[in-house]
Motif scaffolding. Structure first.
Motif, PDB file in Angstrom:
ATOM      1  N   MET A   1       0.847  -1.200   0.000  1.00  0.00           N
ATOM      2  CA  MET A   1       0.000   0.000   0.000  1.00  0.00           C
ATOM      3  C   MET A   1       0.876   1.242   0.000  1.00  0.00           C
ATOM      4  SD  MET A   1      -2.930   1.477  -0.077  1.00  0.00           S
ATOM      5  CE  MET A   1      -4.098   0.114   0.127  1.00  0.00           C
ATOM      6  N   ALA A   2       0.352   2.325  -0.526  1.00  0.00           N
ATOM      7  CA  ALA A   2       1.122   3.557  -0.655  1.00  0.00           C
ATOM      8  C   ALA A   2       1.461   4.148   0.712  1.00  0.00           C
ATOM      9  CB  ALA A   2       0.332   4.567  -1.481  1.00  0.00           C
ATOM     10  N   ARG A   3       2.614   4.830   0.768  1.00  0.00           N
ATOM     11  CA  ARG A   3       3.017   5.572   1.965  1.00  0.00           C
ATOM     12  C   ARG A   3       2.637   7.031   1.789  1.00  0.00           C
ATOM     13  NH1 ARG A   3       6.200   5.061   6.263  1.00  0.00           N
ATOM     14  NH2 ARG A   3       6.848   2.976   5.600  1.00  0.00           N
ATOM     15  N   VAL A   4       1.956   7.602   2.790  1.00  0.00           N
ATOM     16  CA  VAL A   4       1.474   8.980   2.740  1.00  0.00           C
ATOM     17  C   VAL A   4       2.138   9.791   3.840  1.00  0.00           C
ATOM     18  CG1 VAL A   4      -0.552  10.481   2.871  1.00  0.00           C
ATOM     19  CG2 VAL A   4      -0.758   8.213   1.816  1.00  0.00           C
ATOM     20  N   LEU A   5       2.579  10.994   3.498  1.00  0.00           N
ATOM     21  CA  LEU A   5       3.086  11.939   4.488  1.00  0.00           C
ATOM     22  C   LEU A   5       2.046  13.025   4.693  1.00  0.00           C
ATOM     23  CD1 LEU A   5       5.217  13.244   6.317  1.00  0.00           C
ATOM     24  CD2 LEU A   5       6.185  14.326   4.264  1.00  0.00           C
TER      25      LEU A   5
ATOM     26  N   ALA B   1      -5.006  16.512  11.920  1.00  0.00           N
ATOM     27  CA  ALA B   1      -3.942  15.589  11.537  1.00  0.00           C
ATOM     28  C   ALA B   1      -4.231  14.190  12.074  1.00  0.00           C
ATOM     29  CB  ALA B   1      -2.591  16.101  12.058  1.00  0.00           C
ATOM     30  N   ARG B   2      -4.661  14.094  13.334  1.00  0.00           N
ATOM     31  CA  ARG B   2      -4.993  12.782  13.906  1.00  0.00           C
ATOM     32  C   ARG B   2      -6.124  12.117  13.140  1.00  0.00           C
ATOM     33  NH1 ARG B   2      -4.094  15.410  18.933  1.00  0.00           N
ATOM     34  NH2 ARG B   2      -6.335  15.804  19.143  1.00  0.00           N
ATOM     35  N   LEU B   3      -7.126  12.916  12.752  1.00  0.00           N
ATOM     36  CA  LEU B   3      -8.253  12.362  12.010  1.00  0.00           C
ATOM     37  C   LEU B   3      -7.801  11.804  10.659  1.00  0.00           C
ATOM     38  CD1 LEU B   3     -11.328  11.962  11.809  1.00  0.00           C
ATOM     39  CD2 LEU B   3     -11.463  14.249  10.797  1.00  0.00           C
ATOM     40  N   MET B   4      -6.956  12.564   9.965  1.00  0.00           N
ATOM     41  CA  MET B   4      -6.468  12.082   8.673  1.00  0.00           C
ATOM     42  C   MET B   4      -5.637  10.821   8.834  1.00  0.00           C
ATOM     43  SD  MET B   4      -5.618  15.423   6.305  1.00  0.00           S
ATOM     44  CE  MET B   4      -4.596  16.325   7.474  1.00  0.00           C
ATOM     45  N   VAL B   5      -4.744  10.825   9.814  1.00  0.00           N
ATOM     46  CA  VAL B   5      -3.890   9.651  10.032  1.00  0.00           C
ATOM     47  C   VAL B   5      -4.738   8.428  10.369  1.00  0.00           C
ATOM     48  CG1 VAL B   5      -2.151   8.646  11.557  1.00  0.00           C
ATOM     49  CG2 VAL B   5      -1.857  10.992  10.703  1.00  0.00           C
ATOM     50  N   MET B   6      -5.712   8.605  11.237  1.00  0.00           N
ATOM     51  CA  MET B   6      -6.567   7.488  11.635  1.00  0.00           C
ATOM     52  C   MET B   6      -7.309   6.895  10.436  1.00  0.00           C
ATOM     53  SD  MET B   6      -9.710   7.502  14.386  1.00  0.00           S
ATOM     54  CE  MET B   6     -10.661   8.639  13.354  1.00  0.00           C
ATOM     55  N   ASN B   7      -7.886   7.770   9.610  1.00  0.00           N
ATOM     56  CA  ASN B   7      -8.643   7.292   8.453  1.00  0.00           C
ATOM     57  C   ASN B   7      -7.737   6.650   7.405  1.00  0.00           C
ATOM     58  OD1 ASN B   7     -11.762   8.092   8.238  1.00  0.00           O
ATOM     59  ND2 ASN B   7     -10.723   9.604   9.527  1.00  0.00           N
ATOM     60  N   LEU B   8      -6.567   7.207   7.203  1.00  0.00           N
ATOM     61  CA  LEU B   8      -5.647   6.625   6.236  1.00  0.00           C
ATOM     62  C   LEU B   8      -5.160   5.252   6.687  1.00  0.00           C
ATOM     63  CD1 LEU B   8      -3.620   9.834   5.371  1.00  0.00           C
ATOM     64  CD2 LEU B   8      -5.131   8.586   3.820  1.00  0.00           C
TER      65      LEU B   8
ATOM     66  N   PRO C   1       4.077  13.246  -5.730  1.00  0.00           N
ATOM     67  CA  PRO C   1       2.802  13.945  -5.860  1.00  0.00           C
ATOM     68  C   PRO C   1       2.438  14.676  -4.575  1.00  0.00           C
ATOM     69  CG  PRO C   1       2.630  11.710  -6.730  1.00  0.00           C
ATOM     70  CD  PRO C   1       3.958  11.799  -6.023  1.00  0.00           C
ATOM     71  N   VAL C   2       1.934  15.898  -4.714  1.00  0.00           N
ATOM     72  CA  VAL C   2       1.544  16.737  -3.578  1.00  0.00           C
ATOM     73  C   VAL C   2       0.072  17.100  -3.713  1.00  0.00           C
ATOM     74  CG1 VAL C   2       1.895  18.914  -2.362  1.00  0.00           C
ATOM     75  CG2 VAL C   2       3.867  17.670  -3.297  1.00  0.00           C
ATOM     76  N   LEU C   3      -0.714  16.715  -2.716  1.00  0.00           N
ATOM     77  CA  LEU C   3      -2.125  17.102  -2.626  1.00  0.00           C
ATOM     78  C   LEU C   3      -2.241  18.154  -1.526  1.00  0.00           C
ATOM     79  CD1 LEU C   3      -5.175  16.914  -3.033  1.00  0.00           C
ATOM     80  CD2 LEU C   3      -5.168  14.787  -1.726  1.00  0.00           C
ATOM     81  N   VAL C   4      -2.536  19.386  -1.912  1.00  0.00           N
ATOM     82  CA  VAL C   4      -2.668  20.470  -0.938  1.00  0.00           C
ATOM     83  C   VAL C   4      -4.004  20.337  -0.213  1.00  0.00           C
ATOM     84  CG1 VAL C   4      -2.936  22.963  -0.659  1.00  0.00           C
ATOM     85  CG2 VAL C   4      -1.179  22.052  -2.203  1.00  0.00           C
ATOM     86  N   VAL C   5      -3.949  20.477   1.122  1.00  0.00           N
ATOM     87  CA  VAL C   5      -5.140  20.443   1.971  1.00  0.00           C
ATOM     88  C   VAL C   5      -5.121  21.742   2.770  1.00  0.00           C
ATOM     89  CG1 VAL C   5      -6.391  19.168   3.736  1.00  0.00           C
ATOM     90  CG2 VAL C   5      -4.959  17.922   2.103  1.00  0.00           C
ATOM     91  N   SER C   6      -5.921  22.728   2.354  1.00  0.00           N
ATOM     92  CA  SER C   6      -5.758  24.069   2.906  1.00  0.00           C
ATOM     93  C   SER C   6      -7.089  24.760   3.136  1.00  0.00           C
ATOM     94  CB  SER C   6      -4.911  24.919   1.952  1.00  0.00           C
ATOM     95  OG  SER C   6      -4.828  26.254   2.404  1.00  0.00           O
TER      96      SER C   6
ATOM     97  N   LEU D   1     -10.124  11.048   0.521  1.00  0.00           N
ATOM     98  CA  LEU D   1      -9.681   9.715   0.107  1.00  0.00           C
ATOM     99  C   LEU D   1      -9.856   9.525  -1.396  1.00  0.00           C
ATOM    100  CD1 LEU D   1     -11.160   7.751   3.121  1.00  0.00           C
ATOM    101  CD2 LEU D   1      -8.722   8.039   2.617  1.00  0.00           C
ATOM    102  N   ALA D   2     -10.916  10.102  -1.957  1.00  0.00           N
ATOM    103  CA  ALA D   2     -11.117   9.996  -3.403  1.00  0.00           C
ATOM    104  C   ALA D   2     -10.025  10.752  -4.155  1.00  0.00           C
ATOM    105  CB  ALA D   2     -12.495  10.535  -3.783  1.00  0.00           C
ATOM    106  N   ARG D   3      -9.695  11.949  -3.680  1.00  0.00           N
ATOM    107  CA  ARG D   3      -8.626  12.732  -4.331  1.00  0.00           C
ATOM    108  C   ARG D   3      -7.282  12.018  -4.198  1.00  0.00           C
ATOM    109  NH1 ARG D   3      -9.520  18.360  -4.858  1.00  0.00           N
ATOM    110  NH2 ARG D   3     -11.754  18.772  -4.992  1.00  0.00           N
ATOM    111  N   LEU D   4      -7.033  11.476  -3.015  1.00  0.00           N
ATOM    112  CA  LEU D   4      -5.784  10.746  -2.797  1.00  0.00           C
ATOM    113  C   LEU D   4      -5.701   9.540  -3.728  1.00  0.00           C
ATOM    114  CD1 LEU D   4      -3.189  10.258  -1.181  1.00  0.00           C
ATOM    115  CD2 LEU D   4      -4.587   9.072   0.532  1.00  0.00           C
ATOM    116  N   GLY D   5      -6.810   8.818  -3.848  1.00  0.00           N
ATOM    117  CA  GLY D   5      -6.827   7.666  -4.740  1.00  0.00           C
ATOM    118  C   GLY D   5      -6.579   8.062  -6.178  1.00  0.00           C
ATOM    119  N   ALA D   6      -7.143   9.202  -6.605  1.00  0.00           N
ATOM    120  CA  ALA D   6      -6.943   9.659  -7.973  1.00  0.00           C
ATOM    121  C   ALA D   6      -5.480  10.006  -8.229  1.00  0.00           C
ATOM    122  CB  ALA D   6      -7.832  10.874  -8.253  1.00  0.00           C
ATOM    123  N   VAL D   7      -4.832  10.661  -7.258  1.00  0.00           N
ATOM    124  CA  VAL D   7      -3.416  11.012  -7.414  1.00  0.00           C
ATOM    125  C   VAL D   7      -2.559   9.756  -7.531  1.00  0.00           C
ATOM    126  CG1 VAL D   7      -1.432  12.022  -6.244  1.00  0.00           C
ATOM    127  CG2 VAL D   7      -3.578  13.265  -6.323  1.00  0.00           C
ATOM    128  N   THR D   8      -2.797   8.778  -6.673  1.00  0.00           N
ATOM    129  CA  THR D   8      -1.980   7.569  -6.719  1.00  0.00           C
ATOM    130  C   THR D   8      -2.244   6.778  -7.999  1.00  0.00           C
ATOM    131  OG1 THR D   8      -3.640   6.404  -5.371  1.00  0.00           O
ATOM    132  CG2 THR D   8      -1.775   7.378  -4.220  1.00  0.00           C
TER     133      THR D   8
END
Length: 228
Positions: free
Chosen positions: A1-5, A14-21, A74-79, A109-116
């Motif tokens: 599976m992909a590694r996400v930073l 940040a905790r919410l994103m990490v937990m869901n990922l 790839p960089v997905l901006v979350v702002s 998650l949909a945007r992340l999937g599209a980037v990968t």
């Protein structure tokens, strides 16, 4: 599976994103500032970076600029910045996509999937018609190499994908909607500003005279065409 930073200084988000990922089997690293993010990209080699722009030590757009000197991750901006100018600045610096806060986790998650998926798509490109040589530059889609005047040219994953679609349809007009859907996904059929930004990038990097392109041609209001 992909590694996400994940790069965000809002601990709760940040905790919410990490937990869901992690729940979706991503490997996840999380940092709170730009300097640490640059170090982690160099040492951990993530497949995708989720990047906030309002960081405590430097603006996220500066992080993208520094990354693009040596990395095509790839960089997905979350702002929280909603203005079109901020989005264009981020894309112009080398971001691959942009999502505004607040957002739904499903959208992220949909945007992340599209980037990968875009990254995997041009990583697995076959060799049929994948090499182009013009008087100004050469492009090898399989080797992911572009050269102009004997010098290697760095292209981002999204720039590569856009260029690949055009090259594989060389001589034929590709509509704006088709390009947007193939490169960014089905929900991007009207985001023509994305195309303007990335076509400008490609022309600056490849064309001998970007203001009078010979190979990356615009059909106003219709689409784009690659002429070898």
């Amino acid at each position: 599976m992909a590694r996400v930073l994940v790069v965000d200084d809002e601990p709760q988000l940040a905790r919410l994103m990490v937990m869901n990922l992690k729940a979706r089997k991503y490997d996840v690293d999380c940092v709170q500032d730009g300097g640490t993010a640059l170090d982690v990209v160099a040492t951990r080699r993530p497949d995708v970076v989720l990047l906030d722009l309002g960081l405590p030590d430097m603006d996220g757009i500066e992080v993208i600029r520094r990354l693009r000197v040596w990395s095509q991750v790839p960089v997905l901006v979350v702002s929280a910045r909603h203005g079109s100018e901020e989005k264009i600045q981020a894309l112009d610096a080398g971001a691959d996509d942009y999502i505004t806060k607040p957002f739904s986790m499903d959208e992220l998650l949909a945007r992340l999937g599209a980037v990968t998926r875009r990254t995997r798509a041009h990583d697995s490109a076959d060799s049929d018609g994948a090499f182009v040589e013009t008087e100004a530059f050469t492009v090898d889609l399989v080797a992911k190499k572009a050269r102009r005047g004997g010098v290697n040219i760095r292209l981002t994953p999204t720039e590569w994908h856009l260029l690949e679609v055009l090259i594989r349809n060389r001589g034929r007009l590709v509509s704006q909607r088709r390009l947007l859907q193939e490169v960014w996904g089905s929900s991007y059929g009207t985001q023509t500003n994305y195309l303007r930004v990335y076509m400008a990038h490609l022309r600056r990097k490849l064309e001998a005279d970007p203001s009078h392109p010979r190979h990356l041609i615009t059909a106003p209001g219709m689409g784009y065409r690659f002429d070898a």
